[in-house]
Write an enzyme that holds these catalytic residues in place. Sequence first.
Site, mmCIF file in Angstrom:
data_model
loop_
_atom_site.group_PDB
_atom_site.id
_atom_site.type_symbol
_atom_site.label_atom_id
_atom_site.label_comp_id
_atom_site.label_asym_id
_atom_site.label_seq_id
_atom_site.Cartn_x
_atom_site.Cartn_y
_atom_site.Cartn_z
ATOM 1 N N ARG A 131 36.675 42.354 48.579
ATOM 2 C CA ARG A 131 35.676 41.529 47.896
ATOM 3 C C ARG A 131 34.321 41.642 48.568
ATOM 4 O O ARG A 131 33.284 41.733 47.902
ATOM 5 C CB ARG A 131 36.161 40.074 47.868
ATOM 6 C CG ARG A 131 37.317 39.867 46.931
ATOM 7 C CD ARG A 131 38.087 38.583 47.174
ATOM 8 N NE ARG A 131 39.191 38.483 46.201
ATOM 9 C CZ ARG A 131 40.199 37.638 46.288
ATOM 10 N NH1 ARG A 131 40.274 36.795 47.308
ATOM 11 N NH2 ARG A 131 41.138 37.624 45.357
ATOM 12 N N PHE B 38 37.739 43.144 38.848
ATOM 13 C CA PHE B 38 38.679 43.566 39.890
ATOM 14 C C PHE B 38 38.380 42.959 41.263
ATOM 15 O O PHE B 38 37.401 42.262 41.443
ATOM 16 C CB PHE B 38 38.866 45.073 39.954
ATOM 17 C CG PHE B 38 37.652 45.951 40.099
ATOM 18 C CD1 PHE B 38 37.708 47.262 39.658
ATOM 19 C CD2 PHE B 38 36.466 45.509 40.680
ATOM 20 C CE1 PHE B 38 36.625 48.104 39.793
ATOM 21 C CE2 PHE B 38 35.386 46.342 40.822
ATOM 22 C CZ PHE B 38 35.472 47.655 40.374
ATOM 23 N N GLU B 39 39.329 43.186 42.191
ATOM 24 C CA GLU B 39 39.373 42.506 43.505
ATOM 25 C C GLU B 39 39.508 40.987 43.324
ATOM 26 O O GLU B 39 38.963 40.192 44.092
ATOM 27 C CB GLU B 39 38.119 42.817 44.348
ATOM 28 C CG GLU B 39 37.905 44.290 44.620
ATOM 29 C CD GLU B 39 38.921 44.874 45.590
ATOM 30 O OE1 GLU B 39 39.772 44.121 46.087
ATOM 31 O OE2 GLU B 39 38.878 46.083 45.834
ATOM 32 N N GLY B 40 40.262 40.601 42.307
ATOM 33 C CA GLY B 40 40.376 39.183 41.959
ATOM 34 C C GLY B 40 39.255 38.832 40.997
ATOM 35 O O GLY B 40 38.077 38.987 41.328
#
Length: 584
Positions: A262, A400-402
Amino acid sequence: MSELPKGGTFLFGQTDPQSVFTPEDFTEEHKMVYRTALGFVNDKILPVMDDLEAKKEGLNRELLLMAGELGLLGTDVPEEYGGFAMDKISTSIVAECMGRAGGFAMTHGGQTGIGQLPIVYFGTHEQKMKYLPGIVSGEKVTAYALTEPGAGSDALAGKTWAVLSPDGKYYILNGTKQFITNAGFADLYIVFAKIDRDKFTGFIVEADSEGLSTGPEEHKMGIKGSSTRTVILEDVKVPVENVLFEIGKGHVIAFNILNMGRYKLAGNAVGNCKFAIELSAQYANDRRQFNQPIAEFGLIKEKLAEMNTRTYIAESMVYRTGGLLDQMMHTLDLSGPDSGQVAAKGIEEYALECSMNKVFATEVQGYVMDEGVQIHGGYGFTSEYTIERLYRDCRVYRIFEGTNEINRTVITSTLVRRGLKGDIPLKEAIEGLRARLASGIGPRQNEGELVQAAKDMLLLSLGVGIDKYGQGLLKHQEIVGKIADMAMLTFGMESGWLRAQKALANTGEADARIKLNMARVFINSAIGTIFNLAREVLAGLASGEELAGLLADLQKLCQYTPSNTIAMRREIAAAVSAAARYVA
């Protein structure tokens, strides 16, 4: 050196501007890394972007090898395993520069982040010796296989399973992974599967394993230069020595790797924003309407100024957080065999900051790309101009990446849980605010005091929420999201202001003037947003006389005379147009 602040404690007191890392603090080594990474992207990536977008066979691998030769794949890898063990600022710089590299930024991120760091942090010495040197050189391409068709944000709900072979030498994996970056040409995968259907575990799986195959390339809206495929595992034998970390501890790997993922993604977004500002400022200078460059029109000036200002705030947040991560690394004993796990645990301290960086920077990115297209007018809607690709590419960053929604829950839940456990002085800060309200709070006199007003409004909202629901507040996602936005904006306000104040003290007002203007513009804009968010949160938590009293308190916390942001934006825009690029 002063005591290292815990994650989230920016809310509880004043921060010395001199203690905050800013891009103005780059060393000569940092500047060399910047020149190298930016030169690589400008000279090697951008000229072949059309070929990358067309998925020219072998091009991504060729470019990764070039990046490896320049040392751009091993900043986080210890020297013992072929890396360069650079500081987190160097890692941030590389991530930022890759932000203008389109789909190759994903290829690079898959190689140096989520595909590499599980081995760096959680691999055995033997695993590191076997795999990391090839990853650092670019000779081996790696990918991270976590997401499944039915398990995206809820990654631990994955169905891929593993069973031990009768002879005890292998785990046999079955399942399907989806949306896997680098899957089309990876040599190895970090795969997560459940042993005996319940022990979530990480594995290093080599791509040439029998039974492993990939689906066709996904047809994506953007980042077309990267490979994204399904990975299919059918009775794939994985040697027991390729279990990563401990059986049943795959979630520890996944969540810790996401923190750095992140953070690096926020760096990518900052670099992407700077590229869009450069393209937009040059276009606005060149494009003439009504016998003058459109850069001279007030509404275009406002766009350029706001694009630059929000990017400045995101950049300030990213490098402030990078400084905290570096300071954390210096406090840790990384000499033992579990040094990687120690480092990952240290990074976890700033999980909240990593999530705030990710959400804020990627949403600034979306704003900057949209305004960039608008400045280009009809031409911005055509593939002839680079801004069209940037607009498409940027959309996935919020997914993405949460997803940004998941990261918003991380921000608020981290604050609440750490506060209720007593790890951070949240309850004391809330009580202190109530005492100050009882004794009276006067109008805020300057932007520095407005930063404190933002903290106070957040604490007021959190206090009411915790009083009503305790940890149960986290079930109310609409409120959780608004509190996260307040926290994120407050961190951004303070980061930009501290950077400007540090520049003012170190170089004088003339050199710091644009930074001061940008910090003031953002603070004057964000304070109103935070006030409205707090009002919504309080109305969601209280009613009648209680709400009336809370709204009166809120009003006391946010008394101020606004600054002339229109004049400041004009000055910022003039500097952007004169430089024809991002300025700070």
